[in-house]
Design a protein around this motif. Structure first.
Motif, PDB file in Angstrom:
ATOM      1  N   PHE A   1       0.874  -1.177   0.000  1.00  0.00           N
ATOM      2  CA  PHE A   1       0.000   0.000   0.000  1.00  0.00           C
ATOM      3  C   PHE A   1       0.906   1.220   0.000  1.00  0.00           C
ATOM      4  N   ARG A   2       0.918   1.929  -1.115  1.00  0.00           N
ATOM      5  CA  ARG A   2       1.812   3.084  -1.222  1.00  0.00           C
ATOM      6  C   ARG A   2       1.499   4.133  -0.175  1.00  0.00           C
ATOM      7  N   SER A   3       2.440   5.008   0.048  1.00  0.00           N
ATOM      8  CA  SER A   3       2.177   6.176   0.876  1.00  0.00           C
ATOM      9  C   SER A   3       2.315   7.394  -0.036  1.00  0.00           C
ATOM     10  N   ASN A   4       1.560   8.436   0.244  1.00  0.00           N
ATOM     11  CA  ASN A   4       1.588   9.598  -0.634  1.00  0.00           C
ATOM     12  C   ASN A   4       1.431  10.888   0.164  1.00  0.00           C
ATOM     13  N   GLY A   5       1.903  11.965  -0.395  1.00  0.00           N
ATOM     14  CA  GLY A   5       1.865  13.240   0.329  1.00  0.00           C
ATOM     15  C   GLY A   5       2.876  13.181   1.458  1.00  0.00           C
ATOM     16  N   THR A   6       2.495  13.708   2.621  1.00  0.00           N
ATOM     17  CA  THR A   6       3.411  13.674   3.762  1.00  0.00           C
ATOM     18  C   THR A   6       3.664  12.231   4.183  1.00  0.00           C
ATOM     19  N   ARG A   7       4.939  11.891   4.339  1.00  0.00           N
ATOM     20  CA  ARG A   7       5.288  10.548   4.826  1.00  0.00           C
ATOM     21  C   ARG A   7       5.757  10.584   6.267  1.00  0.00           C
TER      22      ARG A   7
ATOM     23  N   ALA B   1      -1.516  17.020  11.652  1.00  0.00           N
ATOM     24  CA  ALA B   1      -0.284  17.445  12.322  1.00  0.00           C
ATOM     25  C   ALA B   1       0.797  17.900  11.341  1.00  0.00           C
ATOM     26  N   ASP B   2       0.649  17.577  10.051  1.00  0.00           N
ATOM     27  CA  ASP B   2       1.728  17.916   9.116  1.00  0.00           C
ATOM     28  C   ASP B   2       1.557  19.301   8.504  1.00  0.00           C
ATOM     29  N   ARG B   3       2.692  19.888   8.177  1.00  0.00           N
ATOM     30  CA  ARG B   3       2.730  21.222   7.564  1.00  0.00           C
ATOM     31  C   ARG B   3       3.132  21.097   6.106  1.00  0.00           C
TER      32      ARG B   3
ATOM     33  N   VAL C   1      -3.698   8.075  13.882  1.00  0.00           N
ATOM     34  CA  VAL C   1      -5.080   7.910  13.421  1.00  0.00           C
ATOM     35  C   VAL C   1      -5.309   8.720  12.145  1.00  0.00           C
ATOM     36  N   ARG C   2      -5.975   8.088  11.178  1.00  0.00           N
ATOM     37  CA  ARG C   2      -6.319   8.813   9.946  1.00  0.00           C
ATOM     38  C   ARG C   2      -7.767   8.527   9.590  1.00  0.00           C
ATOM     39  N   LEU C   3      -8.322   9.481   8.871  1.00  0.00           N
ATOM     40  CA  LEU C   3      -9.704   9.347   8.420  1.00  0.00           C
ATOM     41  C   LEU C   3      -9.783   8.400   7.229  1.00  0.00           C
TER      42      LEU C   3
ATOM     43  N   ALA D   1      -7.778  12.275   5.436  1.00  0.00           N
ATOM     44  CA  ALA D   1      -6.777  13.005   6.219  1.00  0.00           C
ATOM     45  C   ALA D   1      -5.968  12.089   7.131  1.00  0.00           C
ATOM     46  N   LYS D   2      -4.636  12.231   7.042  1.00  0.00           N
ATOM     47  CA  LYS D   2      -3.729  11.493   7.927  1.00  0.00           C
ATOM     48  C   LYS D   2      -3.373  12.388   9.128  1.00  0.00           C
ATOM     49  N   TYR D   3      -2.787  11.801  10.168  1.00  0.00           N
ATOM     50  CA  TYR D   3      -2.268  12.554  11.324  1.00  0.00           C
ATOM     51  C   TYR D   3      -3.321  13.476  11.934  1.00  0.00           C
TER      52      TYR D   3
END
Ligand SMILES: Nc1nc2c(c(=O)[nH]1)N[C@H]1C(S)=C(S)[C@@H](COP(=O)(O)O)O[C@H]1N2
Ligand SMILES: [Mo]
Length: 253
Positions: free
Chosen positions: A70-76, A163-165, A205-207, A218-220
């Protein structure tokens, strides 16, 4: 891929309870659909159909259909001092806030979330950048959490603060309306493929809002805010990508 899911959904309904014309595409492209839309059928029934469609479940898959990766994308990794400290402590001191237009603002620990009844679902994630992956997600449904907090009558949207910027230091955020918030497949996931959610995929936790494209998930998430309007949040378009790149706020599949 996206079209496949939509046809599967419409097809599923068609074979079900006589709601063959639930999808707007189907309504627009069939003769009967056009007659229903344009022959003075009352607006209420059309609206009802739309709501029924939005409440339908997306397809779920079998364990043998899981993507090997399962790839990760955006903020890692949010990589802020605060987040790094939380992660180093395995999120023992982390709390998620549910506040805004609620009667009882909540602050829940990861242990609180893990103690709640959970839903597990194997679904396909579709990223607009052109990849999809099937993963197994577990976590409490959002609906009982909102009931616990007691949404006020004036609440119309839930904003997920992350939590990510992003570029320029602006926080990632997303938002959904109450139909999606109360959808049975809308969960706060803390497990991915039976393992504790890792940082790359949004720990702790992510949505999961399964009827939507990837960027809505949304992650984090550290705060869920009930609001009457999205106007005062970010640049007012309901999400980071909506603000900076004009992505659709309603990213339904
Ligand atoms: N907080 C936060 N949530 C985010 C993102 C992000 O960069 N930050 N990227 C989004 C996008 S575009 C996608 S496709 C998915 C990727 O989730 P994954 O990394 O678990 O594959 O998360 C979404 N949620
Ligand atoms: Mo994405």
């Amino acid at each position: 891929m996206i079209l496949t899911r939509r046809s599967a959904l419409v097809g599923g309904l068609a074979s079900g309870a006589g709601l063959a014309l639930s999808g707007c595409d189907a309504v627009g492209s069939s003769d009967l659909g056009r007659r229903i839309l344009f022959s003075g059928d009352d607006a209420h029934r059309i609206l009802q159909r739309g709501i029924t469609d939005r409440r339908a479940l997306v397809p779920e898959f079998r364990a043998d259909q899981l993507s090997p990766v399962f790839r990760s994308n955006g903020t890692r990794d949010p990589n802020t001092p605060d987040y790094a400290a939380q992660a180093a402590n395995r999120f023992a001191d982390w709390r998620i806030a549910i506040d805004g237009l609620v009667a009882r603002p909540l602050r829940l620990s990861l242990a609180d979330l893990r103690a709640m009844p959970a839903r597990t679902q194997i679904t396909r994630h579709d990223c607009v950048e052109g990849w999809s992956a099937i993963g197994k997600w577990t976590g409490p449904q959002l609906k009982p959490l909102l009931q616990l907090a007691g949404l006020r009558d004036t609440a119309r949207y839930l904003v997920f603060h992350c939590a990510d910027r992003m570029a320029g230091g602006v926080p990632y955020y997303e938002s959904i309306d109450l139909v999606d918030a109360f959808h049975p497949q809308t969960i706060l996931a803390w497990l991915l493929n039976d393992r504790v959610l890792d940082v790359a995929h949004g720990a702790p936790v992510r949505l999961r809002v399964e009827k939507h494209l990837g960027y809505k998930h949304a992650k984090y998430v550290h705060r869920i805010e009930a609001v009457a309007s999205l106007g005062g949040i970010g640049q007012g378009k309901g999400g980071y990508w909506e603000d900076v790149a004009d992505y659709e706020w309603y990213a339904g599949i």
